[in-house]
Design a protein around this motif. Structure first.
Motif, PDB file in Angstrom:
ATOM      1  N   TYR A 373       0.832  -1.205   0.000  1.00  0.00           N
ATOM      2  CA  TYR A 373       0.000   0.000   0.000  1.00  0.00           C
ATOM      3  C   TYR A 373       0.869   1.259   0.000  1.00  0.00           C
ATOM      4  N   LEU A 374       1.995   1.214   0.712  1.00  0.00           N
ATOM      5  CA  LEU A 374       2.891   2.378   0.751  1.00  0.00           C
ATOM      6  C   LEU A 374       3.491   2.640  -0.621  1.00  0.00           C
ATOM      7  N   LYS A 375       3.880   1.595  -1.344  1.00  0.00           N
ATOM      8  CA  LYS A 375       4.434   1.764  -2.687  1.00  0.00           C
ATOM      9  C   LYS A 375       3.407   2.397  -3.623  1.00  0.00           C
ATOM     10  N   LEU A 376       2.159   1.955  -3.514  1.00  0.00           N
ATOM     11  CA  LEU A 376       1.101   2.512  -4.352  1.00  0.00           C
ATOM     12  C   LEU A 376       0.858   3.973  -4.013  1.00  0.00           C
ATOM     13  N   TYR A 377       0.840   4.305  -2.724  1.00  0.00           N
ATOM     14  CA  TYR A 377       0.602   5.677  -2.276  1.00  0.00           C
ATOM     15  C   TYR A 377       1.723   6.600  -2.762  1.00  0.00           C
ATOM     16  N   THR A 384       1.162  13.620 -10.147  1.00  0.00           N
ATOM     17  CA  THR A 384       0.286  14.726  -9.747  1.00  0.00           C
ATOM     18  C   THR A 384      -0.738  15.094 -10.814  1.00  0.00           C
ATOM     19  N   ASP A 385      -0.570  14.605 -12.041  1.00  0.00           N
ATOM     20  CA  ASP A 385      -1.543  14.899 -13.107  1.00  0.00           C
ATOM     21  C   ASP A 385      -2.768  13.985 -13.031  1.00  0.00           C
ATOM     22  N   ILE A 386      -2.740  13.020 -12.131  1.00  0.00           N
ATOM     23  CA  ILE A 386      -3.884  12.123 -11.940  1.00  0.00           C
ATOM     24  C   ILE A 386      -4.533  12.429 -10.598  1.00  0.00           C
ATOM     25  N   ASN A 387      -5.855  12.531 -10.590  1.00  0.00           N
ATOM     26  CA  ASN A 387      -6.604  12.699  -9.349  1.00  0.00           C
ATOM     27  C   ASN A 387      -6.997  11.314  -8.829  1.00  0.00           C
ATOM     28  N   PHE A 388      -6.438  10.933  -7.701  1.00  0.00           N
ATOM     29  CA  PHE A 388      -6.681   9.612  -7.126  1.00  0.00           C
ATOM     30  C   PHE A 388      -7.792   9.661  -6.081  1.00  0.00           C
ATOM     31  N   ILE A 389      -8.627   8.629  -6.121  1.00  0.00           N
ATOM     32  CA  ILE A 389      -9.627   8.414  -5.078  1.00  0.00           C
ATOM     33  C   ILE A 389      -9.396   7.001  -4.556  1.00  0.00           C
ATOM     34  N   PHE A 390      -8.744   6.890  -3.413  1.00  0.00           N
ATOM     35  CA  PHE A 390      -8.475   5.593  -2.809  1.00  0.00           C
ATOM     36  C   PHE A 390      -9.634   5.241  -1.878  1.00  0.00           C
ATOM     37  N   VAL A 391     -10.178   4.047  -2.057  1.00  0.00           N
ATOM     38  CA  VAL A 391     -11.388   3.657  -1.341  1.00  0.00           C
ATOM     39  C   VAL A 391     -11.118   2.417  -0.488  1.00  0.00           C
ATOM     40  N   GLY A 392     -11.312   2.551   0.832  1.00  0.00           N
ATOM     41  CA  GLY A 392     -11.154   1.410   1.727  1.00  0.00           C
ATOM     42  C   GLY A 392     -10.374   1.774   2.975  1.00  0.00           C
ATOM     43  N   GLN A 393     -10.565   0.992   4.012  1.00  0.00           N
ATOM     44  CA  GLN A 393      -9.951   1.281   5.301  1.00  0.00           C
ATOM     45  C   GLN A 393      -8.428   1.240   5.240  1.00  0.00           C
ATOM     46  N   ASN A 394      -7.856   0.414   4.385  1.00  0.00           N
ATOM     47  CA  ASN A 394      -6.403   0.289   4.326  1.00  0.00           C
ATOM     48  C   ASN A 394      -5.715   1.569   3.866  1.00  0.00           C
ATOM     49  N   THR A 401      -3.708  14.580  -0.202  1.00  0.00           N
ATOM     50  CA  THR A 401      -2.880  15.617  -0.822  1.00  0.00           C
ATOM     51  C   THR A 401      -3.714  16.339  -1.862  1.00  0.00           C
ATOM     52  N   ALA A 402      -3.081  17.219  -2.623  1.00  0.00           N
ATOM     53  CA  ALA A 402      -3.818  17.972  -3.640  1.00  0.00           C
ATOM     54  C   ALA A 402      -4.434  17.065  -4.690  1.00  0.00           C
ATOM     55  N   ASN A 403      -3.818  15.905  -4.941  1.00  0.00           N
ATOM     56  CA  ASN A 403      -4.344  15.007  -5.979  1.00  0.00           C
ATOM     57  C   ASN A 403      -4.804  13.660  -5.423  1.00  0.00           C
ATOM     58  N   ILE A 404      -4.853  13.530  -4.105  1.00  0.00           N
ATOM     59  CA  ILE A 404      -5.258  12.259  -3.497  1.00  0.00           C
ATOM     60  C   ILE A 404      -6.388  12.480  -2.504  1.00  0.00           C
ATOM     61  N   ALA A 413     -16.847   7.925  -1.086  1.00  0.00           N
ATOM     62  CA  ALA A 413     -16.128   8.226  -2.329  1.00  0.00           C
ATOM     63  C   ALA A 413     -17.038   8.890  -3.357  1.00  0.00           C
ATOM     64  N   ASN A 414     -18.307   8.542  -3.347  1.00  0.00           N
ATOM     65  CA  ASN A 414     -19.246   9.102  -4.318  1.00  0.00           C
ATOM     66  C   ASN A 414     -19.350  10.620  -4.229  1.00  0.00           C
ATOM     67  N   GLU A 415     -19.043  11.180  -3.070  1.00  0.00           N
ATOM     68  CA  GLU A 415     -19.086  12.632  -2.921  1.00  0.00           C
ATOM     69  C   GLU A 415     -18.062  13.294  -3.847  1.00  0.00           C
ATOM     70  N   THR A 416     -16.926  12.635  -4.031  1.00  0.00           N
ATOM     71  CA  THR A 416     -15.886  13.144  -4.930  1.00  0.00           C
ATOM     72  C   THR A 416     -16.150  12.721  -6.369  1.00  0.00           C
ATOM     73  N   VAL A 417     -16.593  11.489  -6.550  1.00  0.00           N
ATOM     74  CA  VAL A 417     -16.876  10.975  -7.895  1.00  0.00           C
ATOM     75  C   VAL A 417     -17.952  11.822  -8.573  1.00  0.00           C
ATOM     76  N   ALA A 418     -18.894  12.313  -7.808  1.00  0.00           N
ATOM     77  CA  ALA A 418     -19.994  13.113  -8.361  1.00  0.00           C
ATOM     78  C   ALA A 418     -19.499  14.396  -9.015  1.00  0.00           C
ATOM     79  N   LEU A 419     -18.300  14.838  -8.666  1.00  0.00           N
ATOM     80  CA  LEU A 419     -17.754  16.081  -9.220  1.00  0.00           C
ATOM     81  C   LEU A 419     -17.087  15.881 -10.570  1.00  0.00           C
ATOM     82  N   ILE A 420     -16.910  14.615 -10.988  1.00  0.00           N
ATOM     83  CA  ILE A 420     -16.251  14.324 -12.262  1.00  0.00           C
ATOM     84  C   ILE A 420     -17.218  14.609 -13.416  1.00  0.00           C
ATOM     85  N   GLU A 421     -16.824  15.467 -14.338  1.00  0.00           N
ATOM     86  CA  GLU A 421     -17.687  15.838 -15.452  1.00  0.00           C
ATOM     87  C   GLU A 421     -17.113  15.448 -16.806  1.00  0.00           C
ATOM     88  N   GLU A 422     -15.797  15.281 -16.898  1.00  0.00           N
ATOM     89  CA  GLU A 422     -15.172  14.911 -18.163  1.00  0.00           C
ATOM     90  C   GLU A 422     -13.824  14.259 -17.881  1.00  0.00           C
TER      91      GLU A 422
END
Length: 451
Positions: A373-377, A384-394, A401-404, A413-422
């Motif tokens: 999990y640390l390697k993935l994080y 930084t050009d990708i907006n990450f939404i990590f879902v789960g207790q782990n 961060t600005a992009n995580i 997670a749906n609260e953030t996913v709902a903001l995706i428009e394109e």
């Protein structure tokens, strides 16, 4: 097949009440999926007893039901067979079909890319041959037996997939299928929590040769270190990869502006050009095995090229889905460490106005969670050009961060996913997490905006 053949092939028949001249179509274990002429085989599970649905299957048009409950057997009105055990009956029927099959049997295993490699090999061979492809990810004891029981005997090639959750499974599947050709796509951290080490994982994967009487084992070159004298002496080993000593060499590859790959593969010293209709570069590695098997089967370049071009990922395995101005990479069936890292790196290289990655938790990595999990994080922080939404207790132990964004649940997670428009959205998780729900959620949000 006729019912007489089926009943004679079954092990442990106690009673049979059926006319033997009826033809049958296929074997199913879900009464809701029964069609006219099918065989329904009842299995007793933790949550339900398939015997209870045998009459429903007959009423739906099943030619025969196979049950292992004597009391229910006596109540059934229709063609029926009573066996000692439903799973053993399916395995016996599959073994009968395999024993009498005259075509080439191909089996694929590995920590990643099994299903995609299976589909690629099938796509290539299908350009000239009749091919039976095991469905979905039916890759355990029951799944392989069902696919074997439904084997189309008029095909010249049959392509299967082997998975594992514990030591010994792949070797047993190999002894059951007895493949003529096998493929090892790679060895990664999937199931390492149960196997204990990479060496044990490799031992399990390489047990795919246990049922082979000679034949060819295609191995990704990253696995060379795990092959010993026993493997080298039992089968003809061929490699695929980027190394100059491989039998199928990836010479170069590049994306175009349409989310496709052009690549050159060298076989027997001759370079061949291919195009892959997908932005994942790890599908190219899978393609190399399909190219080698295609050429070895006698296909020419035009056939092999056509087969690679025709490949499309199955649902949940990297399939592309359009949701209005959002393009989704539906990778909701697998979340192994290597596959997540590869998918994220691919996403970073794809040209898109905005990029998002909705990533779920990894499974079966007990004892290695903190490291993986640390390697993935850390990778996510760099991209930084990708907006990450990590879902789960782990993921909750990590800082946003600005992009995580960190969400403990899908609902949060749906609260953030709902903001995706394109843009381009990668959705990646294991099947148990049901991350395809995010695709449905995006579709619902699009409809709301349209109103």
């Amino acid at each position: 097949m006729k019912l007489k053949e089926i009943v004679n092939a079954l092990g442990g028949v106690i009673k049979a009440d059926t006319p033997f001249d009826l033809p049958v179509k296929k074997l199913v274990i879900d009464s809701r999926k029964v069609e006219e002429g099918d065989i329904f085989t009842a299995l007793s599970g933790e949550n339900t007893d398939g015997n209870l649905y045998a009459q429903k299957a007959l009423d739906a048009g099943a030619s025969l039901v196979i049950v292992d409950d004597g009391k229910i057997y006596e109540t059934l009105n229709g063609n029926k067979v009573l066996v000692r055990d439903g799973l053993s009956a399916i395995k016996a029927l599959g073994a009968y079909k395999l024993k009498n099959y005259k075509g080439t049997k191909i089996a694929i295993t590995g920590s990643m890319g099994k299903t995609s490699t299976k589909e690629l090999i099938s796509s290539v061979l299908r350009t000239r041959k009749k091919v039976y492809t095991a469905y979905g990810n039916y890759n355990n004891e029951l799944g392989v037996a069902i696919c074997a029981a439904n084997l189309n005997m008029r095909t010249s090639c049959a392509v299967f997939e082997f998975g594992t959750n514990s030591p010994g499974e792949i070797g047993q599947l190999s002894m059951y299928l007895k493949p003529d050709v096998a493929v090892l796509t790679g060895i990664g951290h999937a199931h390492i929590g149960r196997m204990g080490s990479m060496e044990k994982l490799a031992e399990e994967k390489l047990s795919i040769i246990n049922g082979m009487n000679g034949g060819t084992l295609w191995v990704h070159e990253s696995c060379r270190m795990y092959l010993d004298e026993r493997v080298m002496g039992a089968v003809d080993v061929k490699y695929f990869g980027s190394g100059m000593n491989a039998d199928v060499i990836l010479a170069d590859a590049g994306r175009n502006n349409r989310e496709q790959f052009y690549f050159t593969a060298v076989y027997m010293g001759v370079p061949y050009c291919f195009m892959l209709n997908h932005p994942y570069d790890h599908f190219i590695a899978n393609s190399l095995a399909a190219i080698g098997i295609g050429f070895e089967a006698g296909l020419d370049y035009q056939d092999v090229m056509t087969g690679i071009l025709a490949f499309k990922p199955v649902t949940g395995r990297g399939a592309m889905v359009n949701v209005g101005s959002i393009k989704v990479i539906d990778d909701t069936y697998n979340a192994g460490f290597e596959s997540i890292m590869s998918a994220v790196k691919n996403l970073a290289e794809i040209n898109a106005p905005k990029r998002y990655a909705i990533i779920g938790e990894m499974g079966e990595i007990e004892g290695f969670e903190e490291m993986l999990y640390l390697k993935l994080y850390k990778l996510a922080k760099r991209l930084t050009d990708i907006n990450f939404i990590f879902v789960g207790q782990n993921y909750c132990k990590f800082a946003e961060t600005a992009n995580i964004t960190i969400a403990p649940t899908k609902e949060k997670a749906n609260e953030t996913v709902a903001l995706i428009e394109e843009g381009l959205v990668l959705i990646k998780a294991s099947r148990a997490r049901k991350f395809e729900d995010f695709i449905s959620f995006l579709e619902q949000e699009r409809k709301k905006r349209a109103v």
